[in-house]
Design an enzyme around this catalytic site. Sequence first.
Site, short mmCIF file in Angstrom:
data_model
loop_
_atom_site.label_atom_id
_atom_site.label_comp_id
_atom_site.label_asym_id
_atom_site.label_seq_id
_atom_site.Cartn_x
_atom_site.Cartn_y
_atom_site.Cartn_z
N ASN A 7 -2.02 0.41 6.90
CA ASN A 7 -1.52 -0.87 7.40
C ASN A 7 -0.61 -1.61 6.41
OD1 ASN A 7 -3.57 -1.55 5.68
ND2 ASN A 7 -4.94 -2.39 7.25
N PHE A 37 -15.61 4.82 5.98
CA PHE A 37 -14.22 5.10 5.62
C PHE A 37 -13.93 4.84 4.14
CE2 PHE A 37 -14.52 0.75 7.34
CZ PHE A 37 -13.99 0.01 6.30
N GLU A 56 -9.72 -11.15 -6.70
CA GLU A 56 -8.70 -10.09 -6.70
C GLU A 56 -7.55 -10.40 -7.66
OE1 GLU A 56 -7.65 -9.64 -2.59
OE2 GLU A 56 -9.59 -8.74 -2.08
N HIS A 96 -2.01 -4.89 1.49
CA HIS A 96 -3.27 -5.60 1.31
C HIS A 96 -2.96 -7.07 1.13
CE1 HIS A 96 -7.20 -6.83 -0.10
NE2 HIS A 96 -6.56 -7.52 -1.03
N TYR A 140 -12.33 -2.65 -3.77
CA TYR A 140 -12.95 -2.50 -2.44
C TYR A 140 -14.49 -2.41 -2.52
CZ TYR A 140 -8.47 -1.88 -0.01
OH TYR A 140 -7.23 -2.07 0.56
N LYS A 190 0.83 -1.20 0.00
CA LYS A 190 0.00 0.00 0.00
C LYS A 190 0.87 1.26 0.00
CE LYS A 190 -4.25 -1.72 2.17
NZ LYS A 190 -5.06 -1.63 3.44
N1 UDP Z 1 -10.03 0.21 6.98
C1 UDP Z 1 -10.06 1.41 7.69
N2 UDP Z 1 -10.87 1.49 8.79
C2 UDP Z 1 -11.62 0.44 9.22
C3 UDP Z 1 -11.59 -0.76 8.49
C4 UDP Z 1 -10.77 -0.85 7.37
O1 UDP Z 1 -9.38 2.37 7.35
O2 UDP Z 1 -12.32 0.58 10.23
C5 UDP Z 1 -9.18 0.13 5.76
C6 UDP Z 1 -7.84 -0.58 6.05
O3 UDP Z 1 -6.83 0.07 5.30
C7 UDP Z 1 -8.12 -1.99 5.58
C8 UDP Z 1 -9.01 -1.73 4.35
O4 UDP Z 1 -9.84 -0.64 4.76
O5 UDP Z 1 -6.93 -2.68 5.27
C9 UDP Z 1 -9.86 -2.90 3.91
O6 UDP Z 1 -10.64 -3.35 5.00
P1 UDP Z 1 -10.80 -4.89 5.31
O7 UDP Z 1 -11.81 -5.01 6.39
O8 UDP Z 1 -11.01 -5.65 4.06
O9 UDP Z 1 -9.37 -5.26 5.96
P2 UDP Z 1 -8.14 -6.12 5.38
O10 UDP Z 1 -8.71 -7.25 4.58
O11 UDP Z 1 -7.28 -5.20 4.58
O12 UDP Z 1 -7.41 -6.61 6.62
MG MG Z 2 -10.17 -7.32 3.11
#
Ligand code: UDP
Ligand code: MG
Length: 151
Positions: A125, A59, A139, A128, A51, A11
């Site tokens: 974070n 968010f 994906e 991805h 997404y 990212k």
């Molecule tokens: N995210 C965020 N706030 C939240 C949840 C998710 O900013 O409360 C962002 C974060 O960067 C995350 C991405 O949205 O990695 C995708 O969310 P997901 O729940 O799919 O998490 P991931 O699969 O990346 O762990």
């Molecule tokens: Mg995810």
Amino acid sequence: MPIEQTLILVKPDGAHRKLTGLVIDRLDAAGLEMVAAKMTCVTEKLAREHYAALSDKPFFEGLIKYIRGEFHGIKDHRILALVYRGENAIKAVRAVAGATNPEQAAPGTIRGSFGRITTAQQFENVLHASSDPADAAREVALWFRKDEIIP
Ligand code: UDP
Ligand code: MG
């Protein structure tokens, strides 16, 4: 154990903070095989498709800006996209990555060590990683053509 493929994106915070090599090192150490890699442009369309399941979250618009590099001065919205393959690759990469929320990610995971929550409540974070087999298949096909992946 099943042989799986999974999508990884370094990212924009990861690229900006020079963590690309670290991500690749950790995936190597997990015993997984890199089978595709490219620097590519995250168009608005690609970001929203990637997404799509989160489009109703508060968010979401921030997330689209984040993944397109708008908070980190990334040129041309570029990102490093990778496909890894191996036994239980999806879970194995998620374990290396750590929990979504950097505050809850275990110490020693990439997100636990290097993730942060911004004052705007965006989770930055570092990477991805696909979360389950259906997501991974969708994906990988969204980001790569078949002929870009080592068979
Ligand atoms: N995210 C965020 N706030 C939240 C949840 C998710 O900013 O409360 C962002 C974060 O960067 C995350 C991405 O949205 O990695 C995708 O969310 P997901 O729940 O799919 O998490 P991931 O699969 O990346 O762990
Ligand atoms: Mg995810």
